[in-house]
Design a protein around this motif. Structure first.
Motif, PDB file in Angstrom:
ATOM      1  N   HIS A   1      58.610  -1.930 116.189  1.00 44.17           N
ATOM      2  CA  HIS A   1      58.422  -2.756 114.996  1.00 44.17           C
ATOM      3  C   HIS A   1      58.614  -4.220 115.359  1.00 44.17           C
ATOM      4  O   HIS A   1      59.612  -4.595 115.983  1.00 44.17           O
TER       5      HIS A   1
ATOM      6  N   ASP B   1      61.582   2.342 117.745  1.00 42.53           N
ATOM      7  CA  ASP B   1      61.786   3.491 116.876  1.00 42.53           C
ATOM      8  C   ASP B   1      63.125   4.134 117.211  1.00 42.53           C
ATOM      9  O   ASP B   1      63.575   4.087 118.371  1.00 42.53           O
TER      10      ASP B   1
ATOM     11  N   ALA C   1      69.343   5.100 113.795  1.00 40.67           N
ATOM     12  CA  ALA C   1      68.671   4.899 112.520  1.00 40.67           C
ATOM     13  C   ALA C   1      68.024   3.516 112.489  1.00 40.67           C
ATOM     14  O   ALA C   1      68.615   2.538 112.971  1.00 40.67           O
TER      15      ALA C   1
ATOM     16  N   GLU D   1      64.917   3.598 107.004  1.00 40.27           N
ATOM     17  CA  GLU D   1      63.477   3.862 107.090  1.00 40.27           C
ATOM     18  C   GLU D   1      63.161   5.077 107.955  1.00 40.27           C
ATOM     19  O   GLU D   1      62.286   5.872 107.619  1.00 40.27           O
ATOM     20  N   GLU D   2      63.852   5.206 109.074  1.00 32.75           N
ATOM     21  CA  GLU D   2      63.621   6.329 109.975  1.00 32.75           C
ATOM     22  C   GLU D   2      64.939   6.716 110.626  1.00 32.75           C
ATOM     23  O   GLU D   2      65.832   5.884 110.782  1.00 32.75           O
ATOM     24  N   VAL D   3      65.046   7.973 111.012  1.00 31.50           N
ATOM     25  CA  VAL D   3      66.212   8.429 111.772  1.00 31.50           C
ATOM     26  C   VAL D   3      65.742   9.199 112.997  1.00 31.50           C
ATOM     27  O   VAL D   3      64.637   9.757 113.020  1.00 31.50           O
ATOM     28  N   GLY D   4      66.592   9.210 114.025  1.00 35.43           N
ATOM     29  CA  GLY D   4      66.271   9.914 115.248  1.00 35.43           C
ATOM     30  C   GLY D   4      66.728  11.362 115.208  1.00 35.43           C
ATOM     31  O   GLY D   4      67.333  11.839 114.237  1.00 35.43           O
TER      32      GLY D   4
ATOM     33  N   PRO E   1      65.877   8.969 105.532  1.00 30.25           N
ATOM     34  CA  PRO E   1      65.007   7.906 105.031  1.00 30.25           C
ATOM     35  C   PRO E   1      65.089   7.782 103.516  1.00 30.25           C
ATOM     36  O   PRO E   1      65.078   8.794 102.789  1.00 30.25           O
TER      37      PRO E   1
ATOM     38  N   LYS F   1      64.414  -5.846 110.023  1.00 24.82           N
ATOM     39  CA  LYS F   1      64.803  -4.474 110.338  1.00 24.82           C
ATOM     40  C   LYS F   1      65.760  -4.514 111.519  1.00 24.82           C
ATOM     41  O   LYS F   1      65.701  -5.422 112.351  1.00 24.82           O
TER      42      LYS F   1
END
Length: 361
Positions: free
Chosen positions: A3, A26, A32, A70-73, A81, A137
């Motif tokens: 990003h 990512d 996260a 927004e996203e998690v691993g 999210p 972010k």
């Protein structure tokens, strides 16, 4: 895919910060990605810019933040999210000797994201306190995200991520303020006023605020101080003793981090009273106290790490108190600003013009 966002960077010691493009990976296992909504301008960020923490430049500043996951691993189960979270800089490991003894607020192996955020040219960044939230972010360890009620204002909630939690926790968790206690707080900036708010929540009968700035003393009254002392005009030790029947306060919170104010705190407490150091000193500072006085006055001399907080326990509870109208987090927000206003906000903070400037994204 990575990003590309904007972030506030400190490239060299003492130089003005710059707003630059950064690359945020990512999330990997246990990590996260958080879209930052608000981030307070804390004095620790200025310490980073001035080289007072370490010299691992360039720094991605900002750490007192709230936002949306927004996203998690892989392997992340505590947040998902869409969750509204406050970021913290002490993600506990659950396995070190402190955690295994049931004292996770002292965790000796806290962790951050493994992957590095970078500048556009690939230069690795050092995120402030492992967070780096003066950015649209940021990437953190999932344990640095504490889910709270999304009805809370992001500007107010984010402040619990550092300074406000440090102050409230210094009074309640470290100092153990109880109903009916007398409390003195030396230094009435953001952390000191949070300690005053914490003492009020705990039911202290007398809360004495000490500072050299009448504006800050007025803020202290707003947060619950029952008495104020301008130490540029009066001896604070004698004033605190006079206000406590000649005895001294049960708990004295030192929120400045200087040898002279620590000595004032030491002598302003009652016999068997407690001193809590939450102000952050610089590496060159030393104290010189008669050892006989340390022995003879008894009590406890404590340092408060992040208000000895456990984010998963304390953040949701304090947000509930905020929603009930019992904790005025909004009162700490002096102004809201943009990412390109951080350098100016450092100046206002240094001059004592604000409790907190809050970057809104």
């Amino acid at each position: 895919m990575a990003h590309e966002v904007r972030g506030v960077i400190a490239r060299k010691k003492g130089e003005p910060v710059s707003l630059e493009t950064i690359i945020v990976p990512d999330p990997g296992p246990g990590e996260a990605l958080v879209r930052v909504q608000a981030c307070g301008v804390c004095h620790t960020d200025l310490h980073y810019r001035e080289g007072g923490i370490n010299d691992d430049f360039p720094f991605l500043l900002g750490h007192e933040a709230a936002g949306i996951v927004e996203e998690v691993g892989v392997g992340v189960t505590d947040v998902a999210p869409g969750d509204f979270v406050i970021l913290n800089w002490r993600a506990v490991c659950g396995q070190c000797r402190a955690c295994s003894r049931g004292r996770p607020w002292y965790c000796f192996a806290t962790h951050n994201a493994t992957q590095k955020m970078t500048l556009a040219d690939g230069t690795e960044l050092s995120p402030a306190l492992g967070i780096g939230a003066f950015a649209e972010k940021t990437l953190v360890a999932a344990g640095q995200c504490t889910k709270v009620d999304p009805a809370a204002s992001p500007a107010a909630a984010g402040l619990l991520g550092c300074g406000i939690m440090a102050g409230i926790g210094a009074a309640i968790n470290t100092g153990g303020v109880n109903r009916g206690d007398s409390v003195a707080v030396i230094g009435c900036g953001g952390v000191g006023n949070a300690a005053i708010a914490g003492a009020r929540l705990a039911g202290a009968a007398k809360i004495i605020a000490v500072d050299i700035d009448d504006r800050k003393l007025q803020w202290a009254r707003d947060f619950g101080a029952t008495h104020t002392v301008n130490s540029s005009a009066a001896d604070p030790v004698e004033a605190i003793r006079e206000l406590t029947g000649g005895d001294g306060a049960d708990v004295v919170v030192e929120a400045v981090g200087r040898p002279e104010t620590y000595e004032q705190a030491f002598y302003a407490r009652d016999l068997a009273g407690t001193v809590v150091l939450v102000g952050v000193p610089t590496p060159d500072m030393r104290i010189d106290l008669p050892l006989l006085d340390v022995f003879g006055r008894g009590g406890a001399l404590k340092s408060s790490w992040y208000g000895d907080c456990l984010p998963s326990r304390d953040f949701p509870m304090l947000i509930d108190l905020y929603k009930q109208g019992r904790l005025d987090l909004d009162g700490f927000v002096s102004e809201t600003i943009g990412l390109d206003d951080v350098e100016a906000a450092f100046g206002k903070m240094h001059r004592g013009e604000v409790l907190r400037s809050v970057v809104m994204l």
